[in-house]
Design an enzyme around this catalytic site. Sequence first.
Site, PDB file in Angstrom:
ATOM      1  N   TYR A 123     -19.371   3.692  74.819  1.00  0.00           N
ATOM      2  CA  TYR A 123     -19.686   2.588  75.676  1.00  0.00           C
ATOM      3  C   TYR A 123     -19.638   1.412  74.763  1.00  0.00           C
ATOM      4  O   TYR A 123     -20.461   0.583  74.846  1.00  0.00           O
ATOM      5  CB  TYR A 123     -20.918   2.792  76.558  1.00  0.00           C
ATOM      6  CG  TYR A 123     -21.021   3.996  77.225  1.00  0.00           C
ATOM      7  CD1 TYR A 123     -19.955   4.597  77.963  1.00  0.00           C
ATOM      8  CD2 TYR A 123     -22.018   4.679  76.974  1.00  0.00           C
ATOM      9  CE1 TYR A 123     -20.058   5.633  78.717  1.00  0.00           C
ATOM     10  CE2 TYR A 123     -22.402   6.226  77.873  1.00  0.00           C
ATOM     11  CZ  TYR A 123     -21.286   6.294  78.621  1.00  0.00           C
ATOM     12  OH  TYR A 123     -21.481   7.630  79.394  1.00  0.00           O
ATOM     13  N   HIS A 124     -18.443   1.105  73.830  1.00  0.00           N
ATOM     14  CA  HIS A 124     -18.507   0.030  73.022  1.00  0.00           C
ATOM     15  C   HIS A 124     -17.178  -0.741  73.050  1.00  0.00           C
ATOM     16  O   HIS A 124     -16.390  -1.076  72.218  1.00  0.00           O
ATOM     17  CB  HIS A 124     -18.707   0.596  71.786  1.00  0.00           C
ATOM     18  CG  HIS A 124     -19.769   1.040  71.217  1.00  0.00           C
ATOM     19  ND1 HIS A 124     -19.936   1.935  70.149  1.00  0.00           N
ATOM     20  CD2 HIS A 124     -21.078   1.336  71.781  1.00  0.00           C
ATOM     21  CE1 HIS A 124     -21.205   2.301  69.999  1.00  0.00           C
ATOM     22  NE2 HIS A 124     -21.885   1.975  71.085  1.00  0.00           N
ATOM     23  N   PRO A 125     -16.760  -1.083  74.449  1.00  0.00           N
ATOM     24  CA  PRO A 125     -15.572  -1.547  74.582  1.00  0.00           C
ATOM     25  C   PRO A 125     -15.605  -3.343  74.097  1.00  0.00           C
ATOM     26  O   PRO A 125     -16.618  -3.800  74.272  1.00  0.00           O
ATOM     27  CB  PRO A 125     -15.467  -1.816  76.515  1.00  0.00           C
ATOM     28  CG  PRO A 125     -16.842  -1.732  76.850  1.00  0.00           C
ATOM     29  CD  PRO A 125     -17.447  -0.782  75.735  1.00  0.00           C
TER      30      PRO A 125
END
Length: 553
Positions: free
Chosen positions: A466-468
């Site tokens: 969850y690191h876009p």
Amino acid sequence: MEADFVVIGAGSAGCAMTYRLAEAGKSVIVIEHGGSDAGPLINMPGALSYPMNMPLYDWGFQSEPEPHLGGRVMACPRGKVIGGSSSINGMIYVRGHARDYEHWEEAGADGWSYADVLPYFKRQEDWHDGGHGGDAAWRGQGGPLHVTRGKRDNPLVQAFVEAGRQAGYGVTGDYNGQRQEGFGPFDMTVWKGERWSAAKAYLRPAQKMGAQLIRAKAHRVIFEDGRAVGVEVNRKGKTEVIRARREVILSAGSIMSPKILMQSGVGPAAHLAEHGISVQADRAGVGQNLQDHLELYVQMKATQPVTLYKYWNLLGKAYVGARWLFTRTGPGASNQFESAAFIRSRAGIDYPDIQYHFLPIAVRYDGQSAAGGHGFQAHVGPMRSPSRGEVTLKSADPDAAPRIFFNYMSTEQDWVDFRQCIRLTREIFGQDAFAPYRGDEVQPGAQAQSDEELDAVIREHVESAYHPCGTCRMGRADDPGAVVDPEGRVIGVEGLRVADSSIFPRITNGNLNAPSIMVGEKISDHVLGKRLPPEESQPWIAPEWETTQRAGC
């Protein structure tokens, strides 16, 4: 309604931006579609898996089917709440490695070297070492953002660090200090047993200084003669325009910022034409350069009942919740990610390209316990995947979700790196430090040994961390792929900046909340026409990195 500055998004960077502008005496309106962050499931660190799976707090974005992962549709949680993703994330605080920012500058982000950004990391922090040591000269005191460490009293948390040492890796007392490489304690954005989000750190103090929070959904930026003058929003079912006397600052995150830009006419001209959107500025890079971190959970059964699984039942959860509710102590007062590691995958790499999160329970983010009992796990994944994806429009409808395509695992190097992650993790778990606790391997499972067998596990079980980021890439004004210049100004128009993780040229080493806040801090100074003096502090680099994969000292 109008103000000097209109900020779109009360997330990590937007809250920091709002605070610094209000502190400077400017009038600020911040627009946020999400609701209150007052719920106990947001504020209890141990409940971190709940808000990111709740439509009340999460936009619920999903990727397109990922062709290199067997067509899997991947979740992409993004905060739809005051504080943005800082209100639903894992509360892990990682600045990234100093070399990340050298790459940013080499890629055209002039003035974003580590010497330039370190003063802003220090300014945002109020760092508490918790008695576990650290690198005080590299850390900040008195800033808005409390950064702490857990008690680290679970024996498995200590075993992970000792196993790393036994495997020949170094130990670092502070990966956010001079030396990232090695095994050591995790930092977290938790204060007095509660999540310390950007809303608590920045937005509420900004409101006390006069900043206005408007609950509305931003549709598009309004331009007059090529200059941003306001934001069209839907507020209580009605369309209205909130005007900016000086600038509009877009801080809606790496998914929504490119979407709002394209809806406003800033983006690839051909793509905008497909949706009948008039072009304000033809910027081919809007929505491109999408990056993320993937990770795999290497899970082991535990032979002793020392894990958090003893709380993984109704009575245990009730105890944890009640204790936290009345005292803000106990297992609920920590995110339970209390040991970390950053290592290099092979010789010839000058700084770490693998990150570990250790957790003293074997469980997925959706709450499923694969071990079916006591277990532990390491989240492991490469830091610098060469794969790139994109965010594009599905339609011109502001309420339509964007099309998100990560293009995960699209290069052979991705597969090589992930196999190495698994094999190195198995070696670490095989050390004597884990001998009193180590049971059978749950995932990938001892039967998966060959490249082909590991690839099958990766394809089925790899998850997003969850690191876009990267979808409004920063660069020089003459770079056709850049969206913003090094001061965050959108190239091709006036009066509009972007300040959030979308401007990252390349993903940083580790979790993204700390650098996202730093971006809000630093660009606020660009807006105000000032700058903190650079700090020429040199990071630790393994002296024999060219010839050895691990450095024990």
